[in-house]
Design a protein around this motif. Structure first.
Motif, PDB file in Angstrom:
ATOM      1  N   THR A 170      -9.909  26.016  -9.890  1.00 32.96           N
ATOM      2  CA  THR A 170     -11.174  25.676  -9.246  1.00 32.96           C
ATOM      3  C   THR A 170     -11.122  24.296  -8.603  1.00 32.96           C
ATOM      4  O   THR A 170     -11.741  24.061  -7.561  1.00 32.96           O
ATOM      5  CB  THR A 170     -12.326  25.734 -10.259  1.00 32.96           C
ATOM      6  N   GLU A 171     -10.404  23.356  -9.209  1.00 35.79           N
ATOM      7  CA  GLU A 171     -10.283  22.020  -8.625  1.00 35.79           C
ATOM      8  C   GLU A 171      -9.535  22.071  -7.303  1.00 35.79           C
ATOM      9  O   GLU A 171      -9.878  21.378  -6.341  1.00 35.79           O
ATOM     10  CB  GLU A 171      -9.556  21.091  -9.601  1.00 35.79           C
ATOM     11  N   ILE A 172      -8.501  22.890  -7.252  1.00 37.31           N
ATOM     12  CA  ILE A 172      -7.729  23.003  -6.014  1.00 37.31           C
ATOM     13  C   ILE A 172      -8.556  23.668  -4.919  1.00 37.31           C
ATOM     14  O   ILE A 172      -8.622  23.195  -3.783  1.00 37.31           O
ATOM     15  CB  ILE A 172      -6.438  23.806  -6.256  1.00 37.31           C
ATOM     16  N   LEU A 173      -9.222  24.766  -5.257  1.00 38.53           N
ATOM     17  CA  LEU A 173      -9.931  25.549  -4.257  1.00 38.53           C
ATOM     18  C   LEU A 173     -11.227  24.895  -3.785  1.00 38.53           C
ATOM     19  O   LEU A 173     -11.658  25.108  -2.642  1.00 38.53           O
ATOM     20  CB  LEU A 173     -10.233  26.946  -4.812  1.00 38.53           C
TER      21      LEU A 173
ATOM     22  N   LYS B   8      -5.123  18.107   6.130  1.00 44.05           N
ATOM     23  CA  LYS B   8      -4.405  19.306   6.583  1.00 44.05           C
ATOM     24  C   LYS B   8      -3.093  19.524   5.823  1.00 44.05           C
ATOM     25  O   LYS B   8      -2.791  20.662   5.414  1.00 44.05           O
ATOM     26  CB  LYS B   8      -4.119  19.175   8.086  1.00 44.05           C
ATOM     27  N   PRO B   9      -2.265  18.478   5.571  1.00 44.00           N
ATOM     28  CA  PRO B   9      -1.030  18.712   4.805  1.00 44.00           C
ATOM     29  C   PRO B   9      -1.305  19.257   3.406  1.00 44.00           C
ATOM     30  O   PRO B   9      -0.588  20.138   2.928  1.00 44.00           O
ATOM     31  CB  PRO B   9      -0.379  17.330   4.756  1.00 44.00           C
ATOM     32  N   TRP B  10      -2.357  18.750   2.766  1.00 48.53           N
ATOM     33  CA  TRP B  10      -2.676  19.249   1.429  1.00 48.53           C
ATOM     34  C   TRP B  10      -3.177  20.687   1.501  1.00 48.53           C
ATOM     35  O   TRP B  10      -2.906  21.493   0.617  1.00 48.53           O
ATOM     36  CB  TRP B  10      -3.728  18.351   0.775  1.00 48.53           C
ATOM     37  N   PHE B  11      -3.915  21.010   2.545  1.00 44.69           N
ATOM     38  CA  PHE B  11      -4.391  22.379   2.705  1.00 44.69           C
ATOM     39  C   PHE B  11      -3.211  23.345   2.848  1.00 44.69           C
ATOM     40  O   PHE B  11      -3.208  24.431   2.262  1.00 44.69           O
ATOM     41  CB  PHE B  11      -5.296  22.473   3.936  1.00 44.69           C
ATOM     42  N   ASP B  12      -2.195  22.926   3.601  1.00 45.20           N
ATOM     43  CA  ASP B  12      -1.006  23.765   3.775  1.00 45.20           C
ATOM     44  C   ASP B  12      -0.285  23.973   2.446  1.00 45.20           C
ATOM     45  O   ASP B  12       0.190  25.081   2.145  1.00 45.20           O
ATOM     46  CB  ASP B  12      -0.062  23.135   4.796  1.00 45.20           C
ATOM     47  N   ILE B  13      -0.176  22.915   1.647  1.00 45.78           N
ATOM     48  CA  ILE B  13       0.467  23.038   0.332  1.00 45.78           C
ATOM     49  C   ILE B  13      -0.323  23.995  -0.548  1.00 45.78           C
ATOM     50  O   ILE B  13       0.251  24.828  -1.264  1.00 45.78           O
ATOM     51  CB  ILE B  13       0.586  21.661  -0.341  1.00 45.78           C
ATOM     52  N   CYS B  14      -1.639  23.899  -0.499  1.00 42.61           N
ATOM     53  CA  CYS B  14      -2.482  24.727  -1.364  1.00 42.61           C
ATOM     54  C   CYS B  14      -2.446  26.202  -0.989  1.00 42.61           C
ATOM     55  O   CYS B  14      -2.905  27.043  -1.760  1.00 42.61           O
ATOM     56  CB  CYS B  14      -3.927  24.216  -1.320  1.00 42.61           C
ATOM     57  N   LYS B  15      -1.926  26.536   0.178  1.00 44.13           N
ATOM     58  CA  LYS B  15      -1.800  27.934   0.579  1.00 44.13           C
ATOM     59  C   LYS B  15      -0.454  28.538   0.179  1.00 44.13           C
ATOM     60  O   LYS B  15      -0.270  29.752   0.301  1.00 44.13           O
ATOM     61  CB  LYS B  15      -1.972  28.055   2.103  1.00 44.13           C
TER      62      LYS B  15
ATOM     63  N   LEU C 255       4.226  11.318  -0.165  1.00 38.08           N
ATOM     64  CA  LEU C 255       4.993  11.940  -1.249  1.00 38.08           C
ATOM     65  C   LEU C 255       5.740  13.167  -0.729  1.00 38.08           C
ATOM     66  O   LEU C 255       5.226  13.886   0.130  1.00 38.08           O
ATOM     67  CB  LEU C 255       4.066  12.365  -2.389  1.00 38.08           C
ATOM     68  N   PRO C 256       6.925  13.431  -1.243  1.00 43.06           N
ATOM     69  CA  PRO C 256       7.620  14.667  -0.871  1.00 43.06           C
ATOM     70  C   PRO C 256       6.779  15.891  -1.209  1.00 43.06           C
ATOM     71  O   PRO C 256       6.013  15.881  -2.182  1.00 43.06           O
ATOM     72  CB  PRO C 256       8.899  14.622  -1.720  1.00 43.06           C
ATOM     73  N   TRP C 257       6.952  16.945  -0.428  1.00 44.02           N
ATOM     74  CA  TRP C 257       6.174  18.166  -0.638  1.00 44.02           C
ATOM     75  C   TRP C 257       6.299  18.667  -2.072  1.00 44.02           C
ATOM     76  O   TRP C 257       5.315  19.039  -2.703  1.00 44.02           O
ATOM     77  CB  TRP C 257       6.676  19.236   0.336  1.00 44.02           C
ATOM     78  N   GLU C 258       7.524  18.664  -2.604  1.00 39.68           N
ATOM     79  CA  GLU C 258       7.756  19.207  -3.939  1.00 39.68           C
ATOM     80  C   GLU C 258       6.998  18.416  -5.001  1.00 39.68           C
ATOM     81  O   GLU C 258       6.487  18.984  -5.967  1.00 39.68           O
ATOM     82  CB  GLU C 258       9.254  19.195  -4.267  1.00 39.68           C
ATOM     83  N   VAL C 259       6.929  17.097  -4.849  1.00 38.40           N
ATOM     84  CA  VAL C 259       6.228  16.259  -5.821  1.00 38.40           C
ATOM     85  C   VAL C 259       4.729  16.538  -5.769  1.00 38.40           C
ATOM     86  O   VAL C 259       4.072  16.702  -6.809  1.00 38.40           O
ATOM     87  CB  VAL C 259       6.510  14.762  -5.551  1.00 38.40           C
TER      88      VAL C 259
ATOM     89  N   LEU D 222       0.844  -1.188   0.000  1.00 36.00           N
ATOM     90  CA  LEU D 222       0.000   0.000   0.000  1.00 36.00           C
ATOM     91  C   LEU D 222       0.880   1.239   0.000  1.00 36.00           C
ATOM     92  O   LEU D 222       1.882   1.289   0.705  1.00 36.00           O
ATOM     93  CB  LEU D 222      -0.904   0.013   1.234  1.00 36.00           C
ATOM     94  N   ARG D 223       0.474   2.240  -0.789  1.00 36.93           N
ATOM     95  CA  ARG D 223       1.209   3.503  -0.820  1.00 36.93           C
ATOM     96  C   ARG D 223       0.273   4.638  -0.442  1.00 36.93           C
ATOM     97  O   ARG D 223      -0.879   4.676  -0.866  1.00 36.93           O
ATOM     98  CB  ARG D 223       1.803   3.748  -2.215  1.00 36.93           C
ATOM     99  N   ASN D 224       0.767   5.536   0.309  1.00 36.77           N
ATOM    100  CA  ASN D 224      -0.026   6.643   0.816  1.00 36.77           C
ATOM    101  C   ASN D 224       0.383   7.921   0.099  1.00 36.77           C
ATOM    102  O   ASN D 224       1.553   8.298   0.099  1.00 36.77           O
ATOM    103  CB  ASN D 224       0.214   6.787   2.326  1.00 36.77           C
ATOM    104  N   TRP D 225      -0.600   8.627  -0.468  1.00 35.86           N
ATOM    105  CA  TRP D 225      -0.302   9.883  -1.158  1.00 35.86           C
ATOM    106  C   TRP D 225       0.309  10.903  -0.205  1.00 35.86           C
ATOM    107  O   TRP D 225       1.070  11.775  -0.619  1.00 35.86           O
ATOM    108  CB  TRP D 225      -1.595  10.444  -1.766  1.00 35.86           C
ATOM    109  N   GLU D 226       0.002  10.814   1.063  1.00 38.10           N
ATOM    110  CA  GLU D 226       0.546  11.770   2.014  1.00 38.10           C
ATOM    111  C   GLU D 226       2.044  11.579   2.236  1.00 38.10           C
ATOM    112  O   GLU D 226       2.708  12.453   2.790  1.00 38.10           O
ATOM    113  CB  GLU D 226      -0.181  11.646   3.359  1.00 38.10           C
TER     114      GLU D 226
END
Length: 271
Positions: A51-54, A62-69, A36-40, A30-34
């Protein structure tokens, strides 16, 4: 970052790795998307519509929310929508998240004068601007936006109804402009009288007289004739590529044909 194995229920973004048909089921990985390195992850998100991101991606965890900011994610904004009433507000939100670092923006269908003013008042580093089917953007609105983009290198106006005036403004206010794309295909008659005068060549003359540093020019479906083409070759001596598909008013032959072949590295014609 903690993996999903430490959380109740795991992550909905897991997926199975590829394995041979003879591998026992209990050995599947099993691989977890979380993980992945931040840069990837950021690189993947940067390829999505704003619009897809927002509206979706940022709410996954929460980690994805931080990246999206992160402002670095919003250097390029791509918004295509002709139905959602809120898309203009979402586009403004995306612009705000760039913190002035926006370099490349594509607006399809929903652009307005007010939206362009909002964008260019906050982001003066834009290098590429594309407007497609933006029928609610006026000549004055586009002129006003262009005057605030001195670093603009590429301008793409597809299936819009602008006159020659924004082209003149781009030539005056954007000294780094090297690429211009005008796609009028489908909005004007395909066949025109080659003996028509100034009006059919107004775009060509505006380009020739105000954009001497152009390297790449695309004029899909323009009504110009040989006179307009001659003006472009005279005024834009640095041109490397020229796309004149669906420009049926041009009959390329003789000296003009020879000059195009000798002067332009990449030449595309209607025929």
């Amino acid at each position: 970052m903690a993996s999903s194995s430490s959380r109740d229920g795991g992550s909905p973004w897991k997926k199975h790795s590829c394995r041979s048909s003879g591998e026992p089921p209990e050995e599947k990985q099993l691989r977890n998307w979380e993980d992945l390195p931040w840069e990837v992850t950021a690189s993947i998100f940067s390829r999505l519509m704003a619009t897809e991101i927002l509206m979706r991606v940022q709410f996954v965890c929460k980690p994805w929310f931080d990246i999206c900011k992160d402002p670095l994610l919003w250097r390029r904004i791509n918004v295509v929508n002709d139905r959602e009433a809120a898309v203009g507000r979402l586009c403004r939100h995306a612009v705000d998240r760039s913190c002035g670092g926006l370099l490349d923006i594509n607006i399809d269908y929903f652009g307005t004068d007010d939206l362009l003013e909002y964008i260019t008042d906050r982001c003066v580093q834009i290098k590429r601007l594309r407007l497609a089917r933006c029928y609610h953007v006026s000549d004055a609105g586009l002129n006003n936006a262009i005057t605030k983009l001195p670093l603009l290198e590429e301008l793409d106006l597809s299936l819009c109804t602008f006159s020659k005036e924004p082209l003149k403004a781009a030539g005056r206010c954007c000294p780094r402009l090297q690429s211009l794309k005008l796609n009028r295909q489908g909005r004007i008659p395909c066949f025109v009288d080659p003996n028509e005068g100034l009006e059919v060549n107004e775009n060509a003359f505006a380009i020739a007289n105000h954009m001497p540093e152009l390297r790449h020019l695309q004029l899909l479906g323009d009504r110009m004739n040989e006179t307009g083409l001659q003006a472009i070759l005279d005024g834009c001596s640095h041109l490397e590529s020229l796309d004149l598909r669906h420009c049926h008013g041009i009959e390329l032959k003789g000296k003009l044909k020879k000059r195009c072949i000798e002067q332009i590295k990449s030449l595309q014609l209607s025929h």
